[in-house]
Motif scaffolding. Structure first.
Motif: not given
Lengths: 558, 139
Positions: A159-164, A176-177, A188-189, A199-201
């Motif tokens: 989640a940390f990486v997803a937000m950065r 999503n993962k 986090i969404l 972004i479609p995802g």
């Protein structure tokens, strides 16, 4: 009798006089520039500079003079080079002073400064920021961290990486993962949704948020953002979308209404900062570009649909009041003011709280005269008191310390000092290293013990340690607030001041490089410009120093 | 004076000056009127060398003792140049003339042997024109 000139010839004379005035101005400039060349020429061969200068009056045009001047500059460069490298230089007759124990001690002291964390971290952080592809390198590093975390089932780090991470498809897929690994991270969404909504995802995230945290206004704000992406699927919704088309969309406005009527407002800022700090501590990083880049963005949710809907609602309230429907007018004004109160009370950032105060101000401004007109004097007085307390500039209305002109100029000055002192440190240490190698050679071979390089090496070895010591000390001093901000962010309770301070410090490290990057100087490596600036500063300091020294000596002699 | 290459005197005699096409062009101009004093700007125009190229070559020739230099005296200045600064003048020394003649002859020999083998590059052609190559003159 004087001959009378025809008018055309007189005019022609004027023109020629003009040309000659222009020419004389340019010739004057060239003559001054040549005098400078003469003064900078090595004394033992200055006759040649004078010889070149003496030819200047022979030039027939400004272009020839300029070409002669260019030749003078080239010859000056060659004369300097010969002076530095020639082994039969007359200066060789003068004894050369070798570096002594003092130079060695100063070098050791300079290197000892690197043991101070702020100097060590500062040098690494500044030099890392100079890498032209460091954003790509940082992205690669973050994605590697996410892959490793995924393998060990560490949803928080994913989640940390997803937000950065700055690559949006990666951000969406990692979000999503992380949520599928740990549904308690569904919040986090909402983070950074303003950039990922197209972004479609990321489609359907608002429904997930609403189901996970019912009653929170944020889910409706995310849904409104989804509508923007639906209206303009090919465009970035924040920067490119046609504003009018969105603001007239009834479904988008309805999302604004639902958010306005929600009982809660949670931007999840504190959750995000807590997760951020946990993961940063476990990764053990102190790089301000990683630690500081996200502090201000945390929990940033756009309230644009609520603002639009509430202004519509307040207009309706005024219209209702004018036609005598006081009940409807009061209800609509209360809805807006109440949402403001919720945002002020629940808001976890200064931005949220100030936004809430703004809604309160607009709602109360409509409500207060309605209450007074109804004769509800106590309530009207209370609302008036509240309005006074939250008027712009009032002590309770909150104020940003960041983004003020003085704050920004302080950041820029600190950034310039930091980058220049790092450039100086690199310049002095490289010169010292080269001089050290030459002097080591001189210790073993007679061949190295004469000539310009030997003399220059001795001079560098005597003076560069002082420069290195001073530049590292300046770097340690200027970077110290950054190091403190990073430590405070990672280890102490979070306050708005902490994140603002951290963001400010992050900008002071990144600003000089960003400035070079987005100016026309971009094709050149930032390190090139830093070294050029350091050399320029060094030259100016040397000239000033020599002038002062000469003046003092003249005064003493007098 | 001892240096890492030997004494200064040894260096003067042992270090050979590179005879580039620019040096040859300058030598050609100086050898053409060996006893006459030459001015820098006139040499630059005659040889089409930029001042940034010309003066370093003059400096090297003087350093090796092949060029004699002298400042104009204000009394000797012609009337039309009265009030202007005195200029620096150059001519080859006796040793310089001998060396220049030798270097120019060597360059002519080299360019003759090459001309039989290959078409000349423009820069070399320029040098050969300056050196007065008879083959080119015939062409």
């Amino acid at each position: 009798m004087f001959p009378i000139k025809p008018m055309r010839e007189i005019n022609n004379l004027d023109q020629r006089a003009n040309n000659s005035r222009q020419q004389s101005a340019s010739q004057k400039f060239i003559a001054i520039a040549f005098s400078k060349i003469v003064s900078l020429w090595p004394a033992d061969s200055r006759d040649w500079a004078l010889a070149m200068q003496a030819e200047l009056p022979q030039m027939e045009s400004t272009q020839q003079s300029l070409s002669w001047l260019a030749g003078g500059i080239m010859s000056l460069g060659k004369a300097w080079w010969n002076g530095a490298t020639s082994s039969d230089n007359k200066k060789d007759l003068a004894p050369v002073k070798k570096p002594g124990i003092l130079a060695a001690l100063v070098t050791v002291a300079a290197l000892a400064i690197l043991l101070i964390p702020s100097a060590n971290q500062g040098l690494r952080a500044v030099v890392t920021s100079w890498q032209p592809n460091h954003e790509a390198a940082q992205r690669g590093q973050l994605l590697r961290i996410a892959r490793e975390a995924e393998l060990r089932g560490d949803a928080k780090t994913v989640a940390f990486v997803a937000m950065r991470v700055d690559s949006l498809p990666d951000s969406v897929s990692l979000s999503n993962k992380a949520v599928s690994m740990d549904p308690s991270l569904t919040w986090i969404l909402s983070q950074g949704f303003y950039r990922t909504s197209w972004i479609p995802g990321a489609r359907g995230w608002s429904a997930k948020l609403e189901a996970w945290d019912p009653g929170n206004a944020v889910a409706f704000l995310v849904r409104a953002q989804e509508r923007v992406a639906e209206l303009n699927p090919d465009l970035n919704p924040i920067t490119q979308s046609p504003r009018e088309q969105i603001e007239n969309d009834p479904r988008w406005l309805d999302d604004g209404r639902k958010a306005l009527e929600s009982p809660r407002f949670d931007s999840y800022r504190n959750r995000r900062l807590a997760l951020d700090r946990d993961v940063l501590r476990s990764l053990g990083t102190t790089d301000p570009e990683i630690v500081g880049s996200d502090g201000l963005r945390a929990g940033w949710i756009s309230t644009w649909p609520v603002q639009k809907y509430s202004s519509q609602l307040l207009k309706d309230a005024k219209a209702a009041s004018e036609r005598g429907d006081k009940q409807t007018a009061k209800r609509d004004a209360w809805v807006v003011a109440h949402f403001g109160e919720i945002m002020r009370a629940h808001g976890e950032s200064e931005v949220d709280r100030r936004s809430g105060i703004s809604f309160m101000r607009s709602g109360y401004a409509v409500l207060q005269p309605l209450l007074a007109a109804e004769g509800r004097t106590d309530e009207a007085a209370m609302v008036a008191e509240e309005l006074e307390a939250i008027r712009p500039g009032a002590p309770g209305a909150g104020a940003f310390t960041i983004w003020t002109d003085s704050f920004m100029s302080r950041i820029k000055v600190t950034g310039i000092e930091m980058h220049l002192s790092a450039a100086f440190a690199i310049l002095f240490s490289s010169a010292l290293l080269l001089a050290g190698i030459w002097l080591l050679g001189a210790a073993y071979s007679e061949d190295f013990r004469s000539g310009g390089f030997y003399r220059a090496s001795c001079r560098i070895a005597r003076h560069a340690p002082t420069g290195l010591l001073a530049s590292l000390a300046l770097l340690a001093a200027t970077y110290s607030p950054v190091a403190d901000a990073v430590t405070e962010y990672l280890n102490k309770p979070i306050s708005n001041a902490t994140t603002e301070n951290l963001a400010g410090m992050y900008f002071s490290v990144s600003w000089p490089v960003q400035f070079l990057k987005y100016s026309n100087l971009a094709p050149y490596h930032p390190m090139f410009w830093m070294i050029v600036m350091a050399l320029g500063a060094l030259t100016i300091l040397t000239i000033i120093g020599r002038n002062l020294l000469n003046r003092t000596m003249r005064l003493k002699t007098a | 004076m001892a240096t890492r290459f030997g004494t200064s005197e040894q260096m003067h005699s042992s270090k050979q000056m590179r005879t580039s096409k620019q040096t040859l062009a300058l030598l050609n101009a100086l050898v053409a009127k060996p006893t006459q004093w030459h001015y820098g700007y006139a040499l630059s125009r005659e040889t089409e060398l930029m001042s940034g190229t010309l003066y370093p070559i003059l400096m090297r020739l003087e350093e090796r003792g092949w060029l004699e230099t002298q400042w104009e005296t204000s009394e000797a200045l012609p009337e039309d140049r009265a009030g202007r600064p005195p200029r620096h003048m150059y001519r080859l020394t006796a040793g310089g003339r001998a060396w220049a003649t030798e270097a120019l002859a060597a360059a002519r020999g080299a360019s003759k042997s090459k001309s039989a083998r290959a078409t000349l590059k423009p820069a070399r052609q320029h040098t050969r024109i300056l050196l007065g190559d008879p083959e080119l003159e015939r062409a």
